[in-house]
Design a protein around this motif. Structure first.
Motif, PDB file in Angstrom:
ATOM      1  N   ARG A  58      25.264   4.383  -2.406  1.00 13.86           N
ATOM      2  CA  ARG A  58      25.891   3.950  -1.142  1.00 13.86           C
ATOM      3  C   ARG A  58      27.290   4.664  -1.393  1.00 13.86           C
ATOM      4  NH1 ARG A  58      25.340  -0.702  -1.346  1.00 13.86           N
ATOM      5  NH2 ARG A  58      23.280  -0.698  -0.379  1.00 13.86           N
ATOM      6  N   GLN A  59      27.952   4.147  -2.779  1.00 18.12           N
ATOM      7  CA  GLN A  59      29.352   4.299  -3.113  1.00 18.12           C
ATOM      8  C   GLN A  59      29.450   6.110  -2.782  1.00 18.12           C
ATOM      9  OE1 GLN A  59      30.611   2.560  -6.612  1.00 18.12           O
ATOM     10  NE2 GLN A  59      32.862   3.245  -6.323  1.00 18.12           N
ATOM     11  N   VAL A  93      19.491   3.362   2.868  1.00 17.47           N
ATOM     12  CA  VAL A  93      20.750   3.521   2.336  1.00 17.47           C
ATOM     13  C   VAL A  93      21.464   4.709   3.305  1.00 17.47           C
ATOM     14  CG1 VAL A  93      22.158   4.433   0.556  1.00 17.47           C
ATOM     15  CG2 VAL A  93      20.320   3.137  -0.068  1.00 17.47           C
ATOM     16  N   PRO A 124      21.361   1.297  -5.666  1.00 17.57           N
ATOM     17  CA  PRO A 124      21.641   1.254  -4.533  1.00 17.57           C
ATOM     18  C   PRO A 124      23.273   1.195  -4.097  1.00 17.57           C
ATOM     19  CG  PRO A 124      20.613  -0.667  -4.673  1.00 17.57           C
ATOM     20  CD  PRO A 124      20.444   0.151  -5.820  1.00 17.57           C
ATOM     21  N   ARG A 125      23.736   0.205  -4.768  1.00 13.78           N
ATOM     22  CA  ARG A 125      25.289   0.205  -4.496  1.00 13.78           C
ATOM     23  C   ARG A 125      25.856   1.395  -4.937  1.00 13.78           C
ATOM     24  NH1 ARG A 125      29.191  -2.098  -8.442  1.00 13.78           N
ATOM     25  NH2 ARG A 125      30.968  -2.600  -7.349  1.00 13.78           N
ATOM     26  N   GLU A 151      22.488   3.123   6.682  1.00 15.65           N
ATOM     27  CA  GLU A 151      23.516   2.437   6.375  1.00 15.65           C
ATOM     28  C   GLU A 151      24.927   3.157   6.338  1.00 15.65           C
ATOM     29  OE1 GLU A 151      25.166  -1.102   3.329  1.00 15.65           O
ATOM     30  OE2 GLU A 151      23.119  -0.214   3.332  1.00 15.65           O
ATOM     31  N   VAL A 152      24.871   4.129   5.644  1.00 10.89           N
ATOM     32  CA  VAL A 152      26.069   4.866   5.234  1.00 10.89           C
ATOM     33  C   VAL A 152      26.464   5.433   6.707  1.00 10.89           C
ATOM     34  CG1 VAL A 152      27.172   7.128   4.304  1.00 10.89           C
ATOM     35  CG2 VAL A 152      25.688   5.510   2.947  1.00 10.89           C
TER      36      VAL A 152
END
Length: 594
Positions: free
Chosen positions: A326-327, A287, A322-323, A290-291
């Motif tokens: 990530r937000q 995560v 995880p969503r 990805e960010v």
């Protein structure tokens, strides 16, 4: 205050004849027996004659001082005190009359007393020294007239009742004053509360007005770009590369607008308790990577260094959403880049196991070298409709919902967000996150601090690997959306039929069934005129339609998916929908149909 008059008298004498005689005189009876008359002659004198008292008194008797004190105590405890006591001085053995009076006053200080004596048992000075010089006692020398006894009984009981009545009236006045003061105080409190509520309401209205003004600016700004570049695409003089640039700018501004709308939707879901957290096993390092990859272009554009660092070993997986994680991180890193003009932004992660009661927690700190935040601004930083500084908002843009949303999401994930900042030097936002049980989870040794790769190329939906086979009924009342989705579906190979409301859709389905060419898939908008998607789906299922129905709606709150499925739909898609998502969903539905 009670209106009952107290005429209770206690007679204290060791001679029973005296008691009988007092009861005859003060109780309203007649002295007819010779024994009683002889006693009366000894007590009141030979000239005594029957007397009718002005009132009937309640006479009680005691023959010794100790007995008298007990009767006074019992009467006081029962709420029926004596108003007056006639007390003989000599009552051998035991206490004499003066000692008895002193003892009775210890129990009931309001008791009026008359000392009855035939001898100089006590001098005046001795009695004053023993009883004081108050108005609670009088001396009557034997023999005395019955009229005098009646007058004393009447006057002293009236005095007792008047004193008690005045005391009760004073108590009522005191209670009334207390109630008045309490009422006045409550009025002041209510007035202050109303003033506070008024000020709070005015402040809230002002804050929301400012927020709406800023929100209007944030929504209109990308809309201006979208509409403007859309007009440019119609200009015949624009080159092919210019058209591509226009499309990319329109897409970028559309994504900015969608991000604002998503934040508003998420805040609304949280405020109404409709936000759902989907916990699952995920890799925190993935995560973070990805960010960082997503945010690197923004940092590069501002010539800022962006890197991920690990201050300890990190678990290979944690139990979280995880969503939403990530937000939160996208919001924190995005803010750090936005408010940093030079220097760097670091994402530092560590595992905190110091508190055994609450379990292990993953800490992710976003550290920047930006403009910093004052203490006053920090106090309002996480409020949903408050901008920390209007001038900064105007300079840097943004709807001001990111931090408020991130804070609420962190709390829902069992964590929190803390902030440290120094104006002019930078800020540090630390996300603390519950990891779940790590008993069987392997740890990843500290990776080297190195820049992460750039974000992968984004699929803009221009092409799709899926190819659709089948007849699709598209039910959509907005012409622009209908035309766009029809373009996507035909481009992927589907045979499409268009309907602009649920009633037309039901008619088309019935006709297709009669023609022997039923639809394989229905894409059903749920909010339409004439007949909405919920009612249309129910009717189709009731008539035996077995094809796949996929709900397409702009309603994406908690419970909307369940509502669509309950109406008879097989799947649910929330608008806006890009090309790839729509085609992939249709391909899956058609595969199940076959």
């Amino acid at each position: 205050m009670t209106d009952q008059v107290n005429r209770r008298i206690l007679l204290i004498d060791d001679n029973d004849a005296i008691h009988q005689d007092f009861k005859k005189i003060l109780g309203g009876g007649k002295t007819e027996s010779s024994a009683v008359m002889d006693a009366k002659a000894a007590f009141f004198g030979t000239a005594a004659a029957p007397v009718k008292p002005s009132a009937v008194f309640d006479i009680d008797s005691a023959f010794q001082g100790q007995q008298a004190v007990e009767k006074v105590r019992e009467a006081k405890a029962q709420g029926r005190p004596y108003a007056l006591a006639f007390v003989d001085v000599r009552m051998p053995p035991g206490w004499d009359g003066v000692e008895t009076i002193a003892r009775m006053w210890e129990v009931d200080p309001d008791l009026q007393t008359v000392i009855c004596t035939a001898f100089a048992d006590y001098s005046w000075d001795d009695m004053v020294a023993k009883l004081g010089s108050g108005d609670r006692w009088l001396i009557l020398k034997k023999p005395f007239d019955p009229i005098e006894a009646c007058q004393l009984a009447g006057a002293l009981t009236e005095k007792w009742n008047a004193t008690r009545g005045e005391r009760l009236r004073l108590e009522e006045v005191r209670c009334a004053e207390q109630e008045a003061r309490a009422y006045a105080s409550s009025l002041v409190t209510v007035n202050r509360a109303l003033q506070t509520a008024k000020a709070s309401a005015e402040a809230s209205a002002r804050v929301k007005s400012e927020f709406l003004a800023n929100m209007s600016h944030e929504i209109r700004t990308p809309m201006i770009s979208i509409l403007g570049y859309a007009d440019l695409l119609k200009d015949p003089s624009i080159t092919a590369s210019g058209k591509v640039d226009c499309v990319e700018l329109i897409r970028g501004q559309g994504q900015n607008l969608l991000a604002i709308l998503n934040d508003i939707l998420d805040i609304a879901q949280i405020e109404t308790g409709r936000m759902e957290i989907q916990r699952e096993r995920c890799a925190p390092t993935a995560v973070l990577d990805e960010v960082c990859a997503m945010m690197r272009p923004r940092a590069t554009e501002k010539k800022l260094a962006l890197e991920v660092q690990y201050a300890s070993s990190i678990p290979q997986s944690i139990q979280t959403d995880p969503r939403r994680l990530r937000q939160i991180l996208v919001n924190l890193v995005g803010n750090a880049i936005k408010f940093t003009n030079a220097g760097s932004v670091k994402i530092v992660s560590r595992l905190d196991t110091s508190d055994g009661r609450r379990g292990p927690r993953l800490e992710v700190s976003v550290i920047d070298t930006g403009i910093g935040i004052s203490a006053e601004q920090r106090s309002q930083l996480f409020e949903a409709f408050v901008q920390a500084d209007g001038s900064l908002t105007r300079e840097h843009g943004g709807a001001g919902l990111g931090l408020a949303l991130s804070k609420r999401l962190a709390l829902m994930l069992g964590g929190d967000i803390q902030v440290e900042s120094t104006v002019g030097q930078g800020s540090r936002f630390t996300l603390q996150l519950c990891t779940g049980d790590l008993a069987d989870v392997a740890m990843t040794e500290t990776p080297p601090a190195a820049p992460l790769p750039s974000a992968p190329a984004r699929n803009n939906g221009a092409t799709s690997p899926q190819h659709l086979h089948g007849r699709v009924l598209l039910v959509e009342d907005v012409p622009a959306t209908q035309r766009l989705f029809d373009y996507y579906l035909r481009g992927a190979g589907a045979e499409t039929t268009l309907a602009d409301n649920g009633q037309v859709a039901c008619d088309y389905v019935e006709q297709a069934e009669r023609d022997g060419r039923p639809f394989d898939l229905i894409l059903m908008d749920m909010q339409m005129p004439v007949l909405d998607g919920y009612e249309a789906t129910g009717r189709l299922r009731a008539k035996g339609f077995r094809g796949r129905i996929v709900a397409i709606t702009a309603h994406a709150m908690k419970g909307d998916r369940e509502k669509c499925l309950a109406a008879g739909c097989d799947d649910f898609l929330a608008k806006p929908i890009d090309r790839a998502t729509l085609v992939d969903a249709c391909a899956s539905a058609l595969t199940v149909r076959r």
